[in-house]
Design a protein around this motif. Structure first.
Motif, mmCIF file in Angstrom:
data_model
loop_
_atom_site.group_PDB
_atom_site.id
_atom_site.type_symbol
_atom_site.label_atom_id
_atom_site.label_comp_id
_atom_site.label_asym_id
_atom_site.label_seq_id
_atom_site.Cartn_x
_atom_site.Cartn_y
_atom_site.Cartn_z
ATOM 1 N N THR A 238 -61.305 57.345 -54.114
ATOM 2 C CA THR A 238 -60.076 58.132 -54.045
ATOM 3 C C THR A 238 -60.394 59.586 -53.739
ATOM 4 O O THR A 238 -61.369 60.128 -54.231
ATOM 5 N N ALA A 239 -59.543 60.199 -52.932
ATOM 6 C CA ALA A 239 -59.632 61.624 -52.629
ATOM 7 C C ALA A 239 -58.214 62.186 -52.575
ATOM 8 O O ALA A 239 -57.246 61.446 -52.444
ATOM 9 N N ARG A 240 -58.106 63.499 -52.672
ATOM 10 C CA ARG A 240 -56.791 64.138 -52.662
ATOM 11 C C ARG A 240 -56.655 65.012 -51.420
ATOM 12 O O ARG A 240 -57.530 65.807 -51.101
ATOM 13 N N GLN A 241 -55.547 64.840 -50.713
ATOM 14 C CA GLN A 241 -55.224 65.623 -49.516
ATOM 15 C C GLN A 241 -54.257 66.730 -49.937
ATOM 16 O O GLN A 241 -53.246 66.456 -50.584
ATOM 17 N N PHE A 242 -54.556 67.978 -49.578
ATOM 18 C CA PHE A 242 -53.711 69.123 -49.912
ATOM 19 C C PHE A 242 -53.022 69.635 -48.655
ATOM 20 O O PHE A 242 -53.621 69.675 -47.573
ATOM 21 N N TYR A 243 -51.762 70.033 -48.810
ATOM 22 C CA TYR A 243 -50.971 70.593 -47.716
ATOM 23 C C TYR A 243 -50.346 71.903 -48.172
ATOM 24 O O TYR A 243 -50.043 72.076 -49.346
ATOM 25 N N PRO B 66 -45.078 76.827 -56.351
ATOM 26 C CA PRO B 66 -44.953 78.273 -56.108
ATOM 27 C C PRO B 66 -45.843 78.764 -54.963
ATOM 28 O O PRO B 66 -45.557 79.789 -54.357
ATOM 29 N N PHE B 67 -46.891 78.036 -54.650
ATOM 30 C CA PHE B 67 -47.778 78.376 -53.539
ATOM 31 C C PHE B 67 -47.435 77.575 -52.279
ATOM 32 O O PHE B 67 -48.226 77.543 -51.339
ATOM 33 N N THR B 68 -46.306 76.923 -52.252
ATOM 34 C CA THR B 68 -45.819 76.031 -51.186
ATOM 35 C C THR B 68 -46.809 74.915 -50.880
ATOM 36 O O THR B 68 -46.928 74.460 -49.751
ATOM 37 N N MET B 69 -47.536 74.443 -51.903
ATOM 38 C CA MET B 69 -48.525 73.385 -51.718
ATOM 39 C C MET B 69 -48.023 72.057 -52.255
ATOM 40 O O MET B 69 -47.281 72.014 -53.235
ATOM 41 N N CYS C 124 -48.861 67.439 -60.562
ATOM 42 C CA CYS C 124 -49.390 68.662 -59.948
ATOM 43 C C CYS C 124 -48.309 69.487 -59.260
ATOM 44 O O CYS C 124 -48.477 70.693 -59.066
ATOM 45 N N SER C 125 -47.222 68.874 -58.894
ATOM 46 C CA SER C 125 -46.185 69.547 -58.106
ATOM 47 C C SER C 125 -45.655 70.835 -58.730
ATOM 48 O O SER C 125 -45.563 71.845 -58.023
ATOM 49 N N PRO C 126 -45.304 70.872 -59.996
ATOM 50 C CA PRO C 126 -44.786 72.134 -60.547
ATOM 51 C C PRO C 126 -45.798 73.279 -60.498
ATOM 52 O O PRO C 126 -45.414 74.442 -60.368
#
Length: 86
Positions: free
Chosen positions: A27-32, A74-77, A68-70
């Motif tokens: 598993t890996a995490r993709q950040f946008y 604030p950083f639009t991520m 993780c969303s909250p």
């Protein structure tokens, strides 16, 4: 309950070759940034499944991504979880 139900609805599966033949996974995490418009990192599925020709790639908005969303909004991520099943 509605948020938990929506988490399972946002997923994509790509099958490579014959699909997964074992029980392993990586598993890996993709950040946008900009709310999903620009990817920050690239997930190399070949590194997650080295020397394999049959596997499945699951890309989904998981429960951890929901948690993780909250912190990231604030950083639009945003994030998505990429799992390679071998």
């Amino acid at each position: 309950f509605a948020a938990l139900g929506a988490v399972g609805c946002v997923s994509h599966t790509h099958v490579v070759g014959l699909g997964p033949t074992g029980t392993g996974s990586a598993t890996a995490r993709q950040f946008y940034i900009l709310f999903g418009l620009v990817p920050l990192n690239t997930i190399d599925t070949q590194r997650l499944a080295p020397d394999l020709t049959s596997y499945a790639i699951d890309t989904r908005f998981s429960f951890v991504d929901l948690l993780c969303s909250p912190l990231l909004l604030p950083f639009t991520m945003t994030t998505r979880t990429v799992t390679v099943r071998t």
